[in-house]
Design a protein around this motif. Structure first.
Motif, PDB file in Angstrom:
ATOM      1  N   ILE A  25      41.023  35.368  45.661  1.00 46.41           N
ATOM      2  CA  ILE A  25      41.365  36.766  45.914  1.00 46.41           C
ATOM      3  C   ILE A  25      40.614  37.614  44.907  1.00 46.41           C
ATOM      4  N   GLN A  26      40.344  38.866  45.272  1.00 42.67           N
ATOM      5  CA  GLN A  26      39.688  39.779  44.331  1.00 42.67           C
ATOM      6  C   GLN A  26      40.690  40.178  43.248  1.00 42.67           C
ATOM      7  N   TRP A  27      40.203  40.141  42.000  1.00 41.11           N
ATOM      8  CA  TRP A  27      41.101  40.343  40.861  1.00 41.11           C
ATOM      9  C   TRP A  27      40.645  41.536  40.038  1.00 41.11           C
ATOM     10  N   ASN A  28      41.602  42.386  39.674  1.00 44.79           N
ATOM     11  CA  ASN A  28      41.326  43.555  38.841  1.00 44.79           C
ATOM     12  C   ASN A  28      41.571  43.160  37.379  1.00 44.79           C
ATOM     13  N   GLY A  29      40.466  43.025  36.620  1.00 42.73           N
ATOM     14  CA  GLY A  29      40.598  42.605  35.226  1.00 42.73           C
ATOM     15  C   GLY A  29      41.293  43.623  34.350  1.00 42.73           C
ATOM     16  N   PRO A  34      46.026  41.437  41.361  1.00 42.44           N
ATOM     17  CA  PRO A  34      45.141  41.460  42.528  1.00 42.44           C
ATOM     18  C   PRO A  34      44.642  42.874  42.802  1.00 42.44           C
ATOM     19  N   ARG A  35      43.385  42.994  43.205  1.00 45.46           N
ATOM     20  CA  ARG A  35      42.808  44.303  43.476  1.00 45.46           C
ATOM     21  C   ARG A  35      43.466  44.910  44.716  1.00 45.46           C
ATOM     22  N   ALA A  36      43.919  46.160  44.600  1.00 41.46           N
ATOM     23  CA  ALA A  36      44.641  46.806  45.705  1.00 41.46           C
ATOM     24  C   ALA A  36      43.734  47.061  46.898  1.00 41.46           C
ATOM     25  N   THR A  44      32.200  41.093  42.490  1.00 38.90           N
ATOM     26  CA  THR A  44      33.574  41.380  42.087  1.00 38.90           C
ATOM     27  C   THR A  44      34.165  40.119  41.460  1.00 38.90           C
ATOM     28  N   VAL A  45      35.191  40.318  40.644  1.00 35.65           N
ATOM     29  CA  VAL A  45      35.851  39.187  40.004  1.00 35.65           C
ATOM     30  C   VAL A  45      36.791  38.523  41.010  1.00 35.65           C
TER      31      VAL A  45
END
Length: 200
Positions: A25-29, A34-36, A44-45
């Protein structure tokens, strides 16, 4: 199949559910969550997590004789594969799933020769993993030519892959690009192969 196996047909449907499928899943560091809103067309991470997934599909294969003539024995062989994979937690497509594809070969056996004219057909890929920015790739069709001859201890093989020198991109081949998430790698053009084997 026929009693003498001169023709046969096989169909294998399948359905699989995986409780702990390792997906990304895309992750917001910044927020460590998880990225909204998923980012597209850029790096992307990603974070790997155990999630629920399901896969289903169908494999078909078969062969049959066509005719016996002064030019040898002619027949048909074919394969067809379809797979659909989905992440049940996110609704996203699973990564690296081959789309609908088929191979059909016209075969000929004649005085020690074993020849085939093969047609490869692959549907376009348009439902990959959004989280990984998996690229869409167009469908393609190829023609391959193969011939072989066997003697007692010697076997000669000759082949031409991509006979008409088509430009195409295989759905599961990617390379990274510094400005985009990925680029589909062009496959080889017309390719000739030759081998000679001797058995002691």
């Amino acid at each position: 199949h026929a009693a003498d196996r001169s023709w046969e047909f096989k169909a294998t449907p399948y359905y699989t559910r995986v409780a702990d499928y390792i997906d990304a899943i895309q992750w917001n560091g910044t927020t460590n969550a998880p990225r909204a809103a998923p980012q597209t067309n850029q790096f992307t991470v990603l974070k790997f997590m155990n999630q629920s997934a399901r896969l289903y599909g169908l494999d078909l294969s078969g062969r049959m004789p066509l005719a016996k003539t002064g030019l040898g024995e002619f027949g048909l062989k074919g394969l067809l594969n379809y797979t659909n994979g989905r992440n049940r937690d996110t609704g996203d497509g699973l990564y690296n799933i081959m789309p609908l594809n088929a191979r059909l070969a016209l075969t000929q056996k004649f005085v020690g020769w074993d020849n085939a004219l093969e047609f490869v057909m692959v549907k376009g890929k348009h439902s990959g993993s959004d989280a990984r920015n998996e690229m869409d790739t167009p469908g393609y069709g190829l023609v391959n030519l193969r011939a072989s001859h066997s003697w007692k201890q010697v076997r000669l093989d000759f082949g031409i892959e991509n006979l008409f020198d088509r430009t195409y991109r295989e759905h599961l081949s990617y390379q990274r690009d510094p400005f985009r998430a990925g680029v589909a790698v062009p496959e080889p053009g017309r390719t000739l192969s030759f081998s000679l084997r001797y058995r002691i």
